[in-house]
Motif scaffolding. Structure first.
Motif, PDB file in Angstrom:
ATOM      1  N   UNK A   1      10.208 -16.699 -14.490  1.00 30.40           N
ATOM      2  CA  UNK A   1      11.436 -15.921 -14.390  1.00 30.40           C
ATOM      3  C   UNK A   1      12.607 -16.876 -14.187  1.00 30.40           C
ATOM      4  N   UNK A   2      13.692 -16.587 -14.842  1.00 27.26           N
ATOM      5  CA  UNK A   2      14.905 -17.379 -14.703  1.00 27.26           C
ATOM      6  C   UNK A   2      15.959 -16.555 -13.974  1.00 27.26           C
ATOM      7  N   UNK A   3      17.015 -17.211 -13.536  1.00 26.25           N
ATOM      8  CA  UNK A   3      18.094 -16.554 -12.813  1.00 26.25           C
ATOM      9  C   UNK A   3      18.538 -15.305 -13.572  1.00 26.25           C
ATOM     10  N   UNK A   4      18.539 -14.175 -12.875  1.00 24.73           N
ATOM     11  CA  UNK A   4      18.964 -12.913 -13.471  1.00 24.73           C
ATOM     12  C   UNK A   4      17.854 -12.095 -14.087  1.00 24.73           C
ATOM     13  N   UNK A   5      16.644 -12.644 -14.238  1.00 20.77           N
ATOM     14  CA  UNK A   5      15.523 -11.898 -14.811  1.00 20.77           C
ATOM     15  C   UNK A   5      15.017 -10.858 -13.813  1.00 20.77           C
ATOM     16  N   UNK A   6      14.445  -9.787 -14.347  1.00 23.55           N
ATOM     17  CA  UNK A   6      13.862  -8.718 -13.539  1.00 23.55           C
ATOM     18  C   UNK A   6      12.442  -8.490 -14.022  1.00 23.55           C
ATOM     19  N   UNK A   7      11.539  -8.301 -13.077  1.00 23.60           N
ATOM     20  CA  UNK A   7      10.145  -8.004 -13.400  1.00 23.60           C
ATOM     21  C   UNK A   7       9.701  -6.845 -12.517  1.00 23.60           C
ATOM     22  N   UNK A   8       8.925  -5.938 -13.054  1.00 23.43           N
ATOM     23  CA  UNK A   8       8.433  -4.781 -12.320  1.00 23.43           C
ATOM     24  C   UNK A   8       6.916  -4.891 -12.203  1.00 23.43           C
ATOM     25  N   UNK A   9       6.406  -4.636 -10.998  1.00 26.46           N
ATOM     26  CA  UNK A   9       4.960  -4.657 -10.772  1.00 26.46           C
ATOM     27  C   UNK A   9       4.445  -3.222 -10.651  1.00 26.46           C
ATOM     28  N   UNK A  10       3.474  -2.829 -11.463  1.00 19.04           N
ATOM     29  CA  UNK A  10       2.929  -1.479 -11.399  1.00 19.04           C
ATOM     30  C   UNK A  10       2.215  -1.193 -10.076  1.00 19.04           C
ATOM     31  N   UNK A  11       2.035   0.058  -9.778  1.00 24.73           N
ATOM     32  CA  UNK A  11       1.372   0.536  -8.568  1.00 24.73           C
ATOM     33  C   UNK A  11       0.047  -0.173  -8.343  1.00 24.73           C
ATOM     34  N   UNK A  12      -0.133  -0.716  -7.138  1.00 22.46           N
ATOM     35  CA  UNK A  12      -1.393  -1.315  -6.734  1.00 22.46           C
ATOM     36  C   UNK A  12      -1.681  -2.693  -7.298  1.00 22.46           C
ATOM     37  N   UNK A  13      -0.773  -3.237  -8.107  1.00 22.89           N
ATOM     38  CA  UNK A  13      -1.022  -4.532  -8.719  1.00 22.89           C
ATOM     39  C   UNK A  13      -0.899  -5.646  -7.684  1.00 22.89           C
TER      40      UNK A  13
ATOM     41  N   UNK B   1       0.785  -1.229   0.000  1.00 21.02           N
ATOM     42  CA  UNK B   1       0.000   0.000   0.000  1.00 21.02           C
ATOM     43  C   UNK B   1       0.822   1.287   0.000  1.00 21.02           C
ATOM     44  N   UNK B   2       2.056   1.239   0.478  1.00 28.24           N
ATOM     45  CA  UNK B   2       2.864   2.456   0.528  1.00 28.24           C
ATOM     46  C   UNK B   2       4.026   2.411  -0.455  1.00 28.24           C
ATOM     47  N   UNK B   3       3.939   1.545  -1.429  1.00 28.70           N
ATOM     48  CA  UNK B   3       4.949   1.468  -2.470  1.00 28.70           C
ATOM     49  C   UNK B   3       4.405   2.229  -3.658  1.00 28.70           C
ATOM     50  N   UNK B   4       5.139   3.181  -4.153  1.00 30.70           N
ATOM     51  CA  UNK B   4       4.607   4.062  -5.182  1.00 30.70           C
ATOM     52  C   UNK B   4       5.206   3.804  -6.558  1.00 30.70           C
ATOM     53  N   UNK B   5       5.363   2.535  -6.908  1.00 34.73           N
ATOM     54  CA  UNK B   5       5.852   2.229  -8.242  1.00 34.73           C
ATOM     55  C   UNK B   5       4.922   2.843  -9.273  1.00 34.73           C
ATOM     56  N   UNK B   6       5.491   3.516 -10.237  1.00 34.50           N
ATOM     57  CA  UNK B   6       4.643   4.123 -11.257  1.00 34.50           C
ATOM     58  C   UNK B   6       5.044   3.694 -12.658  1.00 34.50           C
ATOM     59  N   UNK B   7       5.999   2.765 -12.776  1.00 37.02           N
ATOM     60  CA  UNK B   7       6.348   2.266 -14.094  1.00 37.02           C
ATOM     61  C   UNK B   7       5.166   1.509 -14.670  1.00 37.02           C
TER      62      UNK B   7
END
Length: 184
Positions: free
Chosen positions: A110-122, A94-100
């Motif tokens: 996901x495999x070793x070394x992969x990166x994933x971003x979760x958008x706000x509120x997801x 609730x207090x994370x403000x990711x906006x990507x």
């Protein structure tokens, strides 16, 4: 081994004692003349957590409470350890403000070394589909992002949500809802 200089006049190191401290971003800040390198250091992210629990995972969240020097820096970290078939249940911060903004497939391996971003509120979750233990490192852009686990919030709320309401909302049976509420 890396040597780092961590003392600057523009830092806020969180302290519990308000004597001779300023109140910034929900924490009292240590006098900058009293800061030390250890205020900006957390040791232990390399240590696996105990995953012998119902969900088969453990989250080691490093917030301003564990790393006082991250006050006002707008960040925190987490190490999530998974046993085979372990999961980090559906939750959000609730207090994370990711906006990507990004397209997230309904299910992505996901495999070793992969990166994933979760958008706000997801609402998101992770599940170890492998046959060995797994580790994930999460970076959050809040010094205290919080976490709301969906099942706990719905079935473990206090006071409890009316089971007839939940049965209808989940298109389920009241007895199933009562069973789930009893587990939380």
């Amino acid at each position: 081994m890396i040597q780092a200089h961590c003392k600057t006049p523009d830092t806020c190191v969180a302290v519990d004692d308000p004597k001779n401290a300023a109140f910034v971003n929900g924490k009292f800040c240590k006098n900058t003349n009293l800061t030390v390198a250890e205020d900006f250091l957390y040791q232990g992210l390399n240590i696996p957590g105990n995953t012998s629990n119902y969900v088969g995972s453990i989250v080691n969240l490093i917030t301003v409470d564990q790393l006082p020097g991250e006050t006002t820096l707008g960040m925190s970290l987490a190490r999530i350890d998974y046993e085979p078939n372990g999961q980090n249940p559906p939750h959000f911060h609730p207090r994370n403000t990711l906006s990507w903004l990004c397209h997230i497939q309904p299910s992505k391996v996901l495999n070793k070394g992969d990166v994933c971003v979760f958008p706000l509120g997801l609402i998101h979750f992770q599940f170890n589909i492998g046959h060995t233990n797994a580790v994930a490192i999460a970076a959050l852009n809040s010094q205290n992002p919080g976490v709301i686990t969906i099942a706990n919030a719905v079935f473990g709320s206090n006071p409890p949500i009316n089971p007839d309401f939940l049965a209808r909302a989940f298109q389920s049976d009241r007895k199933v809802v009562e069973y789930l509420q009893a587990r939380f």
